[in-house]
Design a protein around this motif. Structure first.
Motif, PDB file in Angstrom:
ATOM      1  N   GLU A  35      22.961  46.828  44.585  1.00  0.00           N
ATOM      2  CA  GLU A  35      22.876  45.640  45.427  1.00  0.00           C
ATOM      3  C   GLU A  35      22.635  44.411  44.551  1.00  0.00           C
ATOM      4  O   GLU A  35      21.770  44.417  43.686  1.00  0.00           O
ATOM      5  N   GLY A  36      23.424  43.369  44.741  1.00  0.00           N
ATOM      6  CA  GLY A  36      23.273  42.132  43.980  1.00  0.00           C
ATOM      7  C   GLY A  36      24.066  42.068  42.688  1.00  0.00           C
ATOM      8  O   GLY A  36      24.049  41.051  42.001  1.00  0.00           O
ATOM      9  N   ASP A  37      24.748  43.154  42.331  1.00  0.00           N
ATOM     10  CA  ASP A  37      25.536  43.178  41.090  1.00  0.00           C
ATOM     11  C   ASP A  37      26.898  42.518  41.246  1.00  0.00           C
ATOM     12  O   ASP A  37      27.509  42.119  40.265  1.00  0.00           O
ATOM     13  N   SER A  38      27.398  42.443  42.480  1.00  0.00           N
ATOM     14  CA  SER A  38      28.718  41.865  42.696  1.00  0.00           C
ATOM     15  C   SER A  38      28.850  41.384  44.131  1.00  0.00           C
ATOM     16  O   SER A  38      28.012  41.681  44.977  1.00  0.00           O
ATOM     17  N   TYR A  39      29.930  40.639  44.366  1.00  0.00           N
ATOM     18  CA  TYR A  39      30.285  40.221  45.715  1.00  0.00           C
ATOM     19  C   TYR A  39      31.796  40.113  45.791  1.00  0.00           C
ATOM     20  O   TYR A  39      32.484  40.136  44.777  1.00  0.00           O
ATOM     21  N   TRP A  40      32.318  40.054  47.014  1.00  0.00           N
ATOM     22  CA  TRP A  40      33.762  39.961  47.236  1.00  0.00           C
ATOM     23  C   TRP A  40      34.136  38.538  47.615  1.00  0.00           C
ATOM     24  O   TRP A  40      33.464  37.915  48.430  1.00  0.00           O
ATOM     25  N   THR A  41      35.202  38.023  47.023  1.00  0.00           N
ATOM     26  CA  THR A  41      35.688  36.688  47.379  1.00  0.00           C
ATOM     27  C   THR A  41      36.550  36.794  48.635  1.00  0.00           C
ATOM     28  O   THR A  41      36.924  37.897  49.049  1.00  0.00           O
ATOM     29  N   GLU A  42      36.875  35.657  49.204  1.00  0.00           N
ATOM     30  CA  GLU A  42      37.746  35.634  50.382  1.00  0.00           C
ATOM     31  C   GLU A  42      39.126  36.193  50.064  1.00  0.00           C
ATOM     32  O   GLU A  42      39.811  36.717  50.936  1.00  0.00           O
ATOM     33  N   GLU A  43      39.534  36.083  48.796  1.00  0.00           N
ATOM     34  CA  GLU A  43      40.845  36.587  48.377  1.00  0.00           C
ATOM     35  C   GLU A  43      40.832  38.093  48.136  1.00  0.00           C
ATOM     36  O   GLU A  43      41.872  38.684  47.853  1.00  0.00           O
ATOM     37  N   GLY A  44      39.663  38.725  48.190  1.00  0.00           N
ATOM     38  CA  GLY A  44      39.565  40.167  48.005  1.00  0.00           C
ATOM     39  C   GLY A  44      39.236  40.634  46.602  1.00  0.00           C
ATOM     40  O   GLY A  44      39.381  41.811  46.290  1.00  0.00           O
ATOM     41  N   TYR A  45      38.775  39.717  45.744  1.00  0.00           N
ATOM     42  CA  TYR A  45      38.407  40.087  44.380  1.00  0.00           C
ATOM     43  C   TYR A  45      36.918  40.388  44.290  1.00  0.00           C
ATOM     44  O   TYR A  45      36.101  39.709  44.907  1.00  0.00           O
TER      45      TYR A  45
END
Length: 52
Positions: free
Chosen positions: A9-19
């Motif tokens: 948790e907190g290591d990454s997130y998803w952009t609106e473009e799906g990255y």
């Protein structure tokens, strides 16, 4: 062979473009700069000059 670091948790997130974007928290846990010009690089790498 590189050490495998589990994603937490907190290591990454998803952009609106799906990255998937890795956070500073993940990069610090990994312990080195991959020199890919990551958005949240805490090591100060500049892809334009290829320097930290």
């Amino acid at each position: 062979m590189k050490k495998i670091i589990p994603i937490e948790e907190g290591d990454s997130y998803w952009t609106e473009e799906g990255y998937r974007v890795f956070t500073e928290q993940f990069h610090l846990k990994r312990g080195y700069c991959c020199e890919s010009g990551c958005r949240h690089c805490p090591y100060g790498y500049d892809p334009k000059t290829n320097r930290q």
